[in-house]
Motif scaffolding. Sequence first.
Motif, PDB file in Angstrom:
ATOM      1  N   LEU A  68       0.773  -1.422  -0.020  1.00 54.81           N
ATOM      2  CA  LEU A  68      -0.105   0.026  -0.299  1.00 54.81           C
ATOM      3  C   LEU A  68       0.925   1.226  -0.236  1.00 54.81           C
ATOM      4  O   LEU A  68       0.690   2.039  -0.954  1.00 54.81           O
ATOM      5  N   THR A  69       1.929   1.382   1.073  1.00 51.42           N
ATOM      6  CA  THR A  69       2.694   2.556   0.903  1.00 51.42           C
ATOM      7  C   THR A  69       3.659   2.541  -0.212  1.00 51.42           C
ATOM      8  O   THR A  69       3.905   3.558  -0.669  1.00 51.42           O
ATOM      9  N   GLY A  70       4.036   1.355  -0.667  1.00 49.34           N
ATOM     10  CA  GLY A  70       4.892   1.292  -1.952  1.00 49.34           C
ATOM     11  C   GLY A  70       4.071   2.095  -3.018  1.00 49.34           C
ATOM     12  O   GLY A  70       4.507   3.038  -3.688  1.00 49.34           O
ATOM     13  N   PHE A  71       2.847   1.599  -3.215  1.00 54.51           N
ATOM     14  CA  PHE A  71       2.151   2.237  -4.477  1.00 54.51           C
ATOM     15  C   PHE A  71       2.156   3.564  -4.102  1.00 54.51           C
ATOM     16  O   PHE A  71       2.018   4.294  -5.116  1.00 54.51           O
ATOM     17  N   HIS A  72       1.742   4.165  -3.021  1.00 55.91           N
ATOM     18  CA  HIS A  72       1.501   5.553  -2.931  1.00 55.91           C
ATOM     19  C   HIS A  72       2.875   6.195  -3.061  1.00 55.91           C
ATOM     20  O   HIS A  72       2.822   7.283  -3.756  1.00 55.91           O
ATOM     21  N   GLY A  73       3.797   5.557  -2.609  1.00 49.73           N
ATOM     22  CA  GLY A  73       5.086   6.301  -2.716  1.00 49.73           C
ATOM     23  C   GLY A  73       5.549   6.333  -4.409  1.00 49.73           C
ATOM     24  O   GLY A  73       6.041   7.528  -4.920  1.00 49.73           O
ATOM     25  N   ALA A  74       5.251   5.192  -5.126  1.00 44.66           N
ATOM     26  CA  ALA A  74       5.573   5.260  -6.267  1.00 44.66           C
ATOM     27  C   ALA A  74       4.681   6.546  -7.213  1.00 44.66           C
ATOM     28  O   ALA A  74       5.259   7.199  -7.917  1.00 44.66           O
ATOM     29  N   HIS A  75       3.414   6.435  -6.685  1.00 42.63           N
ATOM     30  CA  HIS A  75       2.761   7.798  -7.148  1.00 42.63           C
ATOM     31  C   HIS A  75       3.349   9.085  -6.910  1.00 42.63           C
ATOM     32  O   HIS A  75       3.298  10.027  -7.737  1.00 42.63           O
ATOM     33  N   VAL A  76       3.769   9.383  -5.630  1.00 44.18           N
ATOM     34  CA  VAL A  76       4.559  10.563  -5.446  1.00 44.18           C
ATOM     35  C   VAL A  76       5.665  10.877  -6.293  1.00 44.18           C
ATOM     36  O   VAL A  76       5.843  11.763  -6.732  1.00 44.18           O
ATOM     37  N   THR A  77       6.460   9.800  -6.389  1.00 43.77           N
ATOM     38  CA  THR A  77       7.629   9.866  -7.223  1.00 43.77           C
ATOM     39  C   THR A  77       7.203  10.213  -8.569  1.00 43.77           C
ATOM     40  O   THR A  77       7.924  11.235  -9.097  1.00 43.77           O
TER      41      THR A  77
END
Lengths: 213, 127, 696, 425
Positions: free
Chosen positions: A152-161
């Motif tokens: 979950l947080t990885g997907f979010h982090g990828a979006h931020v990136t």
Amino acid sequence: MSDVASPETTVSAPAATGHTAAAHPPTTTGLTHNKLAMWLFLGSECLLFGALIATYMFAKSRLPAGELGPNDVFDIPFTSVSSFVLLMSSLTMVLALSALNRGEERNFRVWIVATALLGGTFIAGQVYEFTVFYNLGLGYTTNIFGSAFYTLTGFHGAHVTIGIVMLMSTLVSSVRGRLSPRNAETVELIGLYWHFVDIVWILIFTIIYLFPQ
Amino acid sequence: MTQTPSVPTEAAEDVQPADAETEDVAAEHDAEHEHPSDRQYVKVALILGALTALEVATYFESVHHLGDAALYALLVVLMVLKFIYVVAWFMHLKFDSVILRRIFVAGIVLALGVYLVMLTAFRIWGA
Amino acid sequence: MTTTSEPPLQLTAGEQLVRPSTSLGVLSRPKGEVGWKSWLFTVDHKRIGIMYGAAALLFLVVGGIEALLIRLQLAVPGGNVLSEDAYNQVFTMHGVTMVFLVIMPMAAAFANYLLPLQIGARDVAFPRLNAFSLWAFLAGGIFLNTSWFLGGAPDGGWFGYAPNSGLVFSPSHGMDFYALGLQITGIASLVSAINLITTVLNMRAPGMTLFRMPVLTWMLLVVQFLLLFAIPVITVALFLLSFDRLFGANFFNVAAGADPLLWQHLFWIFGHPEVYILILPAFGIMSEVIPVFSRKPIFGYPFMVFSGIAIGFMGWGVWAHHMFTSGIGPVSVAVFSLSTMFIAVPTGVKILNWLATMWGGRLRFTTAMLYSVGAVAMFTIGGLSGVTHAISPADTQQTDTYYIVAHFHYVIFGGSLMGMLSGLYFWWPKAFGYKLNERLGKVGFWVLLVGFNLTFGPMHILGLQGMSRRIHSYAADSGFNLWNAVATAGSFVIAVGVLLFFWNIGLSRRRARGAPPLGPDPWDARALEWMTASPVPTHNFDREITVTRQDEFWHRKWGYDENGKVVRIAPTAEVAHDGSAKGVHLPSPSYWPVVVALGLPFVAYGLIYNLWITGVGALLILGGLYAWVFEPPDDPEDQAHDDHHESDPSGDTGNGADGGGSQDHNGGSADGDGARPLAAAGAPAGPAAESSGNQP
Amino acid sequence: MGTGGGRAGRRGGRVVRRLSLILVALAVALIVAGCADEHPLDTLTPAGPDAEEINDLFFPVLGVAIIVFFLVQGAIIYLAVRYRARRRAAAAAAGTDGDESDDLYGDEEYPEQVHGNLRLELAWTIVPTILLTVISVFTLISLVELNKVSAAEDDLRVTVVGQQWWWEFQYHLDGDTETPPDIVTANEMVIPVGQQVPLEITSRDVIHSFWVPRLNGKKDAVPGRTHPWVIEADEPGRYMGVCQEYCGLSHAYMRNYTVVLTQAEWNEWVEGQLVDAVPLEPGDPGYEGQEVFLANCANCHVVNGVTDVNLDGVPDGMDDYDGDNGDDDITSALVAGAAPNLTHLASRTTFAGSIFDLYEDRAKRIPYLEVAERGYLNRGDLEAWIRNAPERKANDADGARGMTAFPGLSDGEIDALVEYLTTLR
């Protein structure tokens, strides 16, 4: 084209006058394609992040007793700070857009850089957090909570990136003099994406971190 | 092309009532111009910051006497408030076309609906 | 009607149709109207639609061969045409192929070709994204099928239930191909959905209000919304599965506390809207074909539209009826049983409205009409058997038996595929300028209908007699011998029917050579796409069309005399465009959609075999995206265009490309490059509009 | 279909009529022939109260569906005949073929243009809604009915465990599923007639589905979950069941039988099953076979009283039968103690997921409890199975699941093993 089109201008003039001239693109809804498409995309993303959050909540409820869980790893004060950082990046984002709309190119660049930096800080915080969790023994494959949390947080982090990459692209465009208030919409759409990523974090922060475990 | 003689159409039968949704758009469109000022944006950000501070405060012991249910409720309310503020102001949805609002709300409502039903079927609440 | 009412649209005098231009200052834009490159790099929605259709037909052959293998295996008890392992792969790929690589792209073919035409637009909202969708879909389809040669195809069923689809129980790479391949086709569908919704909402001809749109347009719009919201759900499910398989995550690891039902919920939250994604386009097609050949307008247009929307909505609340026996608990079963039952209401409304359209009509039984009526009849059977397992207690006896196989083949083959065959016969002359042979088509229809019922009819009985799905063999004493033999015989009759269709294409093509050109309107049809030449010229319409009512085109041809009798008021040739407009400004072809789409399977292969390949794929995607974004959407030398596409607003991990897209056709570009201001959004009743339609 | 002129059309009509008569006759013959077969899995001939309850709901709904079917198809045929446009005679006379048939229709004739009828629309929205409401009320009633458990807490309860690709039945005679089971058997579940037996259905690996069509609907066996279900039969007999959820390679080869005995017979059966096997001494018939068994089979198969017994008195592998394998390591569960318990193998009539008969065909006429004495062993299948099981029934490629081949066993050893197995009554 003007000469070819002239006969019809007369015909459609009555309809066109109510319309504030060429300020708006002549689409059926009055919205540009890009903006409509972006919102459709965001609508779709709701279901994506919804599924990820639901998966996380479900996974957490199925975590066998004694396994490394949220209570063992979460550092709420730290995450609060990085959440705040991301929240404020939304402010700098709107300020950037607003500057661009006024044609203040310099201010625009400052705010864009600030947004990207805040986003970068958030990502750095996330990387740090992941490292700490990993050192506490929570790997991606450790247990069901680990898998769900990092996904979950990885997907979010990828979006931020990706958002940061897009912000930097607008910065480059601006520096190369290819950005003006006339095409501020591009920046507006990137902003929409950025804010969306922010509201996803608002949900994640409350549901994943703050809900009593 | 020459003008073609044509028999008048039975309008009542053929012409469908104009679609209300599309009609509205043009009129409503003017609202888009009311860009909030930077000052308003900062104000919203301050509110968001305050709400976040409230949220984080619940983490600390002092509020735990409220009980879990009240705590959940409080957190959800704060979260929804923050969500709405960002969407309405920063994402400009408050001032934008109703179509965009509908699309986004459709996504949220569908997501909430299906996933809440799914989690309910799993009986994770109160677990 | 007057000339002035149909002003030339975006004509830029003296311009070439496609002009070479540069992108990034290095590569020149692809150019040319003929040759394979003109197809590979095209952004023309019609060519893209045709390629979608061709790909779907190709995969239909693949999926059909798989079906025949299944039937051969089951022809007699203890069949040994295939090994257990091979059988499992074949039935999995049959399902995956038919659902994701045949019916969905066939619907996409109709959507791409017809949506812009039916709303009177020049192209879709994002022509390059459209090309990307096509190539991503094709890349995904080919990627999936390469698994046959790379250690085995997926063997976990098209529904891929965990944990059987996990690494422990399906150790070959097959299910990786499944998860990643569907991910790629999902990206294609999602991008296409965003594109087509934008097109329908934003690019309608003046006066084309939502409730003047043809029913097909409506159904396709509903389908795109379903895709928009359903694809992300399967995306997440497939990610979870992939992460479990590739990186050792624990989402479906029961030993770690996971619950396999999570997969089922996510899969069917997607999967049930998917069912309507498969059937609604066919509903739309039937709603176009039946009125034309009944010589009557569609009966109860608003009801047809609202029932479609209702089906779209209700489709979200019934997913767990696929899980009545999964152990979701009696309360969930009861709730979903009820919701499922009532989705039959809007479906029934549609069937009755089609019948009412035929009532009192003058029915012309062309092949297209035969297929449409056949689809109504066959779908009815599928719908009725559907009600018998909406009642959940009965479903516990029926689910996973051949009764269900029969049910959904009546829905998807009898409903969707027959509806789409109807569409192919109907719009073939529009796309290619010649009709398919009617006699051969009718023979083909009857062969197909007989074969279809011979194959799937007996499966009702087999299912009620207790024959399980997905079994590679059955014992001689199970009592299944007779009907399996009949079904296998029937499947070969179907094969003959399909071959007749392909033969018809070849034959009609040959005969059409040198034949006089077909008019724009061979069927005396009703919607706007018939108002332009056949085949449709690249620029679609010579002039912009102002719409004043439903079935605008028909009303321009026909009117009423004083007795209310229908009389011709204008010859078709006079009303329709002849495609002769010159110098219409069109979006230029582009390399980048192909490049980006090509990157996707690389990423996927890399995840399975070697991350370096993923790197290559990621570079292709990133490079392609940047080139795409910085490529002016069309001719940069045309100073009238103010391109502000330097930076792309969107983009996302899972969803790859979302380019700036070209905006310059029927009213897209921000500063109206030659597009005359449309009569204000959706305000058709302006004086101009009125004069065009109603006035003699 | 009668596209030609008048006479040709009539002749065509006659041919069609004759053809369809033949087709109908053929269909009737086929249906009769089809029904003559025996259908051990037939859902339409229930033999238990639950299956009957389901059919009492299904048949009326099916009836309604069939009526609607005839109405709609009838309407389609009627409309097609009644409103079919006639080709112009002139065109027919011109002798053009049907290729461009649309040109042969009267271009100018348009019927009355009807756009809709609100009352009709409302009618066919409301009528089906009412119909479906009625159906759903009955659905809810029978749902409640089917979920009723009449058995008492301390009545017999059976835990049903699905595994690739066979079924295990763990008997809790006191109804307490928390304690180790009293009896563990495979592939054949023996229950007393007329008594509702609550089941708890679970799985050790992938999702299976337990289904005995003539007794009740199916219920999935999901690893990590336990699903309640019931089974009850009106008459003694042998009812076939199959795994109904796709579960991998040998999904088709995962059957089971529910054997229904009279109460007295059932008591006798239980008594027999509660007795452990006795380790054979050298010189006993079957002793060599026992040695072969211990050397080759005991890694996976349990014979109570013979394979090692733990200190707690629970036979090895039985530890695992806690009804909840959430904590167990899946992969180890696949190998150790998770093959069919063979303590009373010879008292069963089938083996290997009930796809092979243990005794020759005539044993089917022998009362269940006497099969072990009077039946003739189906030596061929049994020996082939022991020698090379994967050849008879697909296993996982890496041998992690299902029974492996024993190429090392000599013919003599297999004979001895078979002899030993027949002692396990």
